[in-house]
Scaffold this motif. Sequence first.
Motif, PDB file in Angstrom:
ATOM      1  N   LEU A 161     -38.543 -18.641 -29.993  1.00 11.01           N
ATOM      2  CA  LEU A 161     -38.815 -17.108 -29.546  1.00 11.01           C
ATOM      3  C   LEU A 161     -39.017 -16.444 -30.697  1.00 11.01           C
ATOM      4  N   SER A 162     -38.071 -16.583 -31.828  1.00 10.43           N
ATOM      5  CA  SER A 162     -38.298 -15.968 -33.174  1.00 10.43           C
ATOM      6  C   SER A 162     -39.510 -16.454 -34.083  1.00 10.43           C
ATOM      7  N   ALA A 163     -39.920 -17.785 -33.778  1.00 10.93           N
ATOM      8  CA  ALA A 163     -40.826 -18.306 -34.756  1.00 10.93           C
ATOM      9  C   ALA A 163     -42.277 -17.418 -34.512  1.00 10.93           C
ATOM     10  N   GLY A 164     -42.448 -17.102 -33.226  1.00 16.46           N
ATOM     11  CA  GLY A 164     -43.676 -16.316 -33.087  1.00 16.46           C
ATOM     12  C   GLY A 164     -43.775 -15.115 -33.681  1.00 16.46           C
ATOM     13  N   LEU A 165     -42.611 -14.686 -34.223  1.00 17.98           N
ATOM     14  CA  LEU A 165     -42.836 -13.250 -34.994  1.00 17.98           C
ATOM     15  C   LEU A 165     -42.865 -13.475 -36.477  1.00 17.98           C
ATOM     16  N   GLU A 166     -42.929 -14.623 -37.041  1.00 13.50           N
ATOM     17  CA  GLU A 166     -43.015 -14.845 -38.542  1.00 13.50           C
ATOM     18  C   GLU A 166     -44.142 -14.571 -39.032  1.00 13.50           C
ATOM     19  N   PRO A 167     -45.464 -14.788 -38.214  1.00  8.91           N
ATOM     20  CA  PRO A 167     -46.612 -14.086 -39.135  1.00  8.91           C
ATOM     21  C   PRO A 167     -46.741 -12.431 -39.139  1.00  8.91           C
TER      22      PRO A 167
ATOM     23  N   GLN B 229     -45.134  -7.036 -46.540  1.00  6.77           N
ATOM     24  CA  GLN B 229     -46.258  -6.408 -47.531  1.00  6.77           C
ATOM     25  C   GLN B 229     -46.794  -5.225 -46.943  1.00  6.77           C
ATOM     26  N   ALA B 230     -46.921  -5.163 -45.896  1.00  6.80           N
ATOM     27  CA  ALA B 230     -47.697  -3.521 -45.659  1.00  6.80           C
ATOM     28  C   ALA B 230     -46.628  -2.554 -45.428  1.00  6.80           C
ATOM     29  N   SER B 231     -45.521  -2.914 -44.618  1.00 10.14           N
ATOM     30  CA  SER B 231     -44.649  -1.574 -44.453  1.00 10.14           C
ATOM     31  C   SER B 231     -43.244  -2.160 -44.441  1.00 10.14           C
ATOM     32  N   PRO B 232     -42.801  -2.428 -45.695  1.00 10.46           N
ATOM     33  CA  PRO B 232     -41.145  -2.807 -45.929  1.00 10.46           C
ATOM     34  C   PRO B 232     -40.217  -1.924 -45.407  1.00 10.46           C
ATOM     35  N   ALA B 233     -40.706  -0.534 -45.286  1.00  8.10           N
ATOM     36  CA  ALA B 233     -39.514   0.230 -44.699  1.00  8.10           C
ATOM     37  C   ALA B 233     -39.300   0.142 -43.028  1.00  8.10           C
ATOM     38  N   PHE B 234     -40.441  -0.528 -42.609  1.00  2.84           N
ATOM     39  CA  PHE B 234     -40.209  -0.726 -41.245  1.00  2.84           C
ATOM     40  C   PHE B 234     -38.991  -1.527 -40.878  1.00  2.84           C
ATOM     41  N   PHE B 235     -38.377  -2.562 -41.465  1.00  2.96           N
ATOM     42  CA  PHE B 235     -37.264  -3.424 -41.552  1.00  2.96           C
ATOM     43  C   PHE B 235     -36.102  -2.432 -41.748  1.00  2.96           C
TER      44      PHE B 235
ATOM     45  N   ASP C 180     -35.437  -8.166 -42.407  1.00  6.66           N
ATOM     46  CA  ASP C 180     -36.482  -8.570 -43.056  1.00  6.66           C
ATOM     47  C   ASP C 180     -36.038 -10.042 -43.754  1.00  6.66           C
ATOM     48  N   GLU C 181     -35.104 -10.597 -43.510  1.00 10.11           N
ATOM     49  CA  GLU C 181     -34.557 -11.936 -44.344  1.00 10.11           C
ATOM     50  C   GLU C 181     -35.325 -12.910 -43.617  1.00 10.11           C
ATOM     51  N   ASN C 182     -35.592 -13.144 -42.176  1.00 12.32           N
ATOM     52  CA  ASN C 182     -36.236 -14.260 -41.710  1.00 12.32           C
ATOM     53  C   ASN C 182     -36.721 -13.836 -40.016  1.00 12.32           C
ATOM     54  N   SER C 183     -37.477 -14.876 -39.579  1.00 15.30           N
ATOM     55  CA  SER C 183     -37.843 -14.169 -38.423  1.00 15.30           C
ATOM     56  C   SER C 183     -36.833 -14.602 -37.257  1.00 15.30           C
TER      57      SER C 183
ATOM     58  N   ALA D  90     -33.456 -10.872 -33.545  1.00 21.10           N
ATOM     59  CA  ALA D  90     -32.307 -10.751 -33.016  1.00 21.10           C
ATOM     60  C   ALA D  90     -32.082  -9.003 -33.242  1.00 21.10           C
ATOM     61  N   SER D  91     -32.614  -8.475 -34.249  1.00 18.85           N
ATOM     62  CA  SER D  91     -32.458  -6.971 -34.686  1.00 18.85           C
ATOM     63  C   SER D  91     -33.445  -6.356 -33.709  1.00 18.85           C
ATOM     64  N   LEU D  92     -34.894  -6.954 -33.474  1.00 15.66           N
ATOM     65  CA  LEU D  92     -35.566  -6.160 -32.678  1.00 15.66           C
ATOM     66  C   LEU D  92     -35.226  -6.231 -31.086  1.00 15.66           C
ATOM     67  N   MET D  93     -34.668  -7.406 -30.873  1.00 15.39           N
ATOM     68  CA  MET D  93     -34.206  -7.578 -29.297  1.00 15.39           C
ATOM     69  C   MET D  93     -32.965  -6.400 -29.197  1.00 15.39           C
ATOM     70  N   ASN D  94     -32.213  -6.527 -29.923  1.00 14.45           N
ATOM     71  CA  ASN D  94     -31.092  -5.438 -30.064  1.00 14.45           C
ATOM     72  C   ASN D  94     -31.555  -4.117 -29.889  1.00 14.45           C
ATOM     73  N   SER D  95     -32.517  -3.585 -30.585  1.00 14.18           N
ATOM     74  CA  SER D  95     -32.961  -2.320 -30.303  1.00 14.18           C
ATOM     75  C   SER D  95     -33.606  -2.022 -29.002  1.00 14.18           C
ATOM     76  N   VAL D  96     -34.079  -2.946 -28.591  1.00 12.73           N
ATOM     77  CA  VAL D  96     -34.821  -3.094 -27.177  1.00 12.73           C
ATOM     78  C   VAL D  96     -33.750  -2.733 -26.010  1.00 12.73           C
ATOM     79  N   ALA D  97     -32.590  -3.558 -26.351  1.00 15.78           N
ATOM     80  CA  ALA D  97     -31.649  -3.503 -25.149  1.00 15.78           C
ATOM     81  C   ALA D  97     -30.762  -2.378 -25.436  1.00 15.78           C
TER      82      ALA D  97
END
Length: 170
Positions: free
Chosen positions: A59-65, A72-78, A97-100, A105-112
């Motif tokens: 599930l998280s591997a798909g977020l890596e790219p 690179q483009a928007s480090p403030a996002f994290f 920002d540490e890994n996918s 986990a943080s993205l899904m936590n924000s969604v929930a």
Amino acid sequence: GTDIQQIAVMNSDRPNASYSKLNPATITILDDRLAEKGAKEVARHESFHLIDGKYDYKLSAGLEPLQQRLLQASPAFFRKLNESSFIPEVGTGGHSDENSREFFASLMNSVAHDRCEDRLKKMDPEFRKNYAEALRTVRDQLSSTAGFPQDAPILALIDQRLSSSPLKNR
């Protein structure tokens, strides 16, 4: 579904929480973390690690790219996505920002989070654009992962967030 069979609370003088695939039905929360505001959000973050682990971290591997591109483009996002910022009542935490896996986990936590849409309204347009892209990416990953239930409530919640006014047309 994924069952959390145990939440282990351990004595510690430093706040932290964890999930280990070696013990996939247990979330460990160090006791000082429970005394802090946001213990529910910490447990939810670790629960998303548990769910990801159940699917061999596909599930998280798909977020890596996307994560690599955004680093690179928007480090403030994290920094803005981390629980310490997105869910202010948590106070500390998040290292998306540490890994996918942490990004997931943080993205899904924000969604929930029950005030997700209010938080998104306060974010800048670039954050909202990147957040919508991350939600579409994770939704595609969840939908295409073998065995992931297509009627899982999180998929409907992601769709709801994507159609909300802060993210509409992003």
